[in-house]
Design a protein around this motif. Structure first.
Motif, PDB file in Angstrom:
ATOM      1  N   UNK A   1       0.838  -1.187   0.000  1.00 30.32           N
ATOM      2  CA  UNK A   1       0.000   0.000   0.000  1.00 30.32           C
ATOM      3  C   UNK A   1       0.875   1.239   0.000  1.00 30.32           C
ATOM      4  N   UNK A   2       0.737   2.076  -0.996  1.00 31.47           N
ATOM      5  CA  UNK A   2       1.509   3.321  -1.111  1.00 31.47           C
ATOM      6  C   UNK A   2       3.011   3.046  -1.081  1.00 31.47           C
ATOM      7  N   UNK A   3       3.434   1.925  -1.680  1.00 34.77           N
ATOM      8  CA  UNK A   3       4.849   1.586  -1.739  1.00 34.77           C
ATOM      9  C   UNK A   3       5.395   1.009  -0.445  1.00 34.77           C
ATOM     10  N   UNK A   4       4.541   0.811   0.553  1.00 33.89           N
ATOM     11  CA  UNK A   4       4.988   0.273   1.842  1.00 33.89           C
ATOM     12  C   UNK A   4       4.539  -1.179   1.966  1.00 33.89           C
ATOM     13  N   UNK A   5       5.397  -2.018   2.497  1.00 36.95           N
ATOM     14  CA  UNK A   5       5.041  -3.399   2.763  1.00 36.95           C
ATOM     15  C   UNK A   5       5.010  -4.290   1.539  1.00 36.95           C
ATOM     16  N   UNK A   6       5.441  -3.787   0.425  1.00 32.84           N
ATOM     17  CA  UNK A   6       5.443  -4.589  -0.780  1.00 32.84           C
ATOM     18  C   UNK A   6       6.602  -5.556  -0.812  1.00 32.84           C
ATOM     19  N   UNK A   7       6.506  -6.488  -1.712  1.00 33.98           N
ATOM     20  CA  UNK A   7       7.550  -7.477  -1.914  1.00 33.98           C
ATOM     21  C   UNK A   7       8.644  -6.859  -2.781  1.00 33.98           C
ATOM     22  N   UNK A   8       9.884  -7.283  -2.553  1.00 30.93           N
ATOM     23  CA  UNK A   8      11.012  -6.829  -3.373  1.00 30.93           C
ATOM     24  C   UNK A   8      11.423  -7.952  -4.313  1.00 30.93           C
TER      25      UNK A   8
ATOM     26  N   UNK B   1      13.472  -6.990   4.982  1.00 31.64           N
ATOM     27  CA  UNK B   1      14.288  -7.341   6.147  1.00 31.64           C
ATOM     28  C   UNK B   1      14.983  -8.689   5.996  1.00 31.64           C
ATOM     29  N   UNK B   2      14.848  -9.334   4.837  1.00 30.22           N
ATOM     30  CA  UNK B   2      15.425 -10.663   4.649  1.00 30.22           C
ATOM     31  C   UNK B   2      15.921 -10.814   3.209  1.00 30.22           C
ATOM     32  N   UNK B   3      17.017 -10.148   2.884  1.00 34.17           N
ATOM     33  CA  UNK B   3      17.560 -10.173   1.528  1.00 34.17           C
ATOM     34  C   UNK B   3      18.278 -11.491   1.251  1.00 34.17           C
ATOM     35  N   UNK B   4      18.173 -11.992   0.028  1.00 34.70           N
ATOM     36  CA  UNK B   4      18.901 -13.213  -0.322  1.00 34.70           C
ATOM     37  C   UNK B   4      20.381 -12.914  -0.570  1.00 34.70           C
ATOM     38  N   UNK B   5      21.179 -13.960  -0.651  1.00 31.24           N
ATOM     39  CA  UNK B   5      22.583 -13.822  -1.024  1.00 31.24           C
ATOM     40  C   UNK B   5      22.633 -13.750  -2.550  1.00 31.24           C
ATOM     41  N   UNK B   6      22.660 -12.554  -3.090  1.00 32.43           N
ATOM     42  CA  UNK B   6      22.601 -12.360  -4.540  1.00 32.43           C
ATOM     43  C   UNK B   6      23.867 -12.805  -5.254  1.00 32.43           C
ATOM     44  N   UNK B   7      24.914 -13.081  -4.505  1.00 35.20           N
ATOM     45  CA  UNK B   7      26.152 -13.578  -5.119  1.00 35.20           C
ATOM     46  C   UNK B   7      26.144 -15.103  -5.233  1.00 35.20           C
ATOM     47  N   UNK B   8      25.146 -15.755  -4.644  1.00 36.77           N
ATOM     48  CA  UNK B   8      25.046 -17.213  -4.700  1.00 36.77           C
ATOM     49  C   UNK B   8      24.689 -17.658  -6.120  1.00 36.77           C
ATOM     50  N   UNK B   9      25.534 -18.476  -6.756  1.00 34.73           N
ATOM     51  CA  UNK B   9      25.275 -18.901  -8.143  1.00 34.73           C
ATOM     52  C   UNK B   9      23.943 -19.635  -8.324  1.00 34.73           C
ATOM     53  N   UNK B  10      23.508 -20.399  -7.329  1.00 33.00           N
ATOM     54  CA  UNK B  10      22.228 -21.099  -7.430  1.00 33.00           C
ATOM     55  C   UNK B  10      21.083 -20.089  -7.468  1.00 33.00           C
ATOM     56  N   UNK B  11      21.143 -19.095  -6.597  1.00 37.17           N
ATOM     57  CA  UNK B  11      20.126 -18.042  -6.578  1.00 37.17           C
ATOM     58  C   UNK B  11      20.119 -17.296  -7.910  1.00 37.17           C
ATOM     59  N   UNK B  12      21.304 -16.947  -8.426  1.00 39.49           N
ATOM     60  CA  UNK B  12      21.398 -16.232  -9.699  1.00 39.49           C
ATOM     61  C   UNK B  12      20.776 -17.035 -10.839  1.00 39.49           C
ATOM     62  N   UNK B  13      21.045 -18.337 -10.876  1.00 36.19           N
ATOM     63  CA  UNK B  13      20.484 -19.195 -11.919  1.00 36.19           C
ATOM     64  C   UNK B  13      18.961 -19.195 -11.842  1.00 36.19           C
TER      65      UNK B  13
END
Length: 170
Positions: free
Chosen positions: A68-75, A110-122
């Motif tokens: 709502x109004x850019x708050x609480x949305x998913x990233x 509040x819970x970002x993934x490890x974007x450098x993880x090759x499995x996540x990137x794939x």
């Protein structure tokens, strides 16, 4: 709000399709940029730009969608090469249906993934149907650092094998 509105340094003031502008832009002016799809549906806006510090390339744009109004949305981390700049409407286009984005792999602020993880990137590149920026550069990979080898023997140096005239007048 478009990138021209966030141009605090005036780099786009005299934009004439030659100087900084859609080919070369400041990252700060892209933060908050709107993202739409081909159906002209609002998909959210860019909250962050993720740089690969090993090679200086943009890896992902973090898109905020929902809430709502850019708050609480998913990233969502969207591969940078999945976005196209619409210079006429001054926004980005992501060729994804709104329903598909709703079910995309996302995360909470509040819970970002490890974007450098090759499995996540794939997973992310498979979802958006893109090649990794590492695969799609078309340039050979940089040689690995070789800290234990003397500089003259590293892949970064080229030995001159023939005598070359320096062009100086003797």
């Amino acid at each position: 709000m478009s990138y021209e509105d966030r141009d605090t340094y005036g780099m786009y003031k005299g934009y004439d399709e030659k100087g900084p502008g859609p080919r070369l832009m400041g990252a700060d002016t892209l933060m908050g940029e709107d993202v739409y799809n081909q159906k002209d549906e609002d998909l959210g806006d860019i909250k962050e730009i993720m740089l690969d510090m090993n090679n200086g390339k943009i890896a992902y744009a973090v898109l905020s969608f929902g809430g709502l109004m850019g708050m609480g949305g998913k990233l969502f981390a969207v591969p940078w090469n999945a976005l196209k700049l619409d210079t006429a409407k001054k926004r980005f286009i992501l060729d994804v249906d709104k329903e598909r984005l709703e079910s995309a792999p996302g995360f909470d602020k509040d819970n970002w993934p490890d974007m450098a993880d090759p499995t996540w990137q794939t997973t992310i590149h498979s979802y958006y149907g893109t090649k990794s920026y590492k695969e799609s550069s078309g340039q050979p990979a940089q040689p690995k650092d070789t800290p234990d080898i003397p500089y003259d023997e590293t892949p970064y140096t080229k030995r001159q094998t023939t005598k070359m005239d320096s062009g100086r007048i003797s």
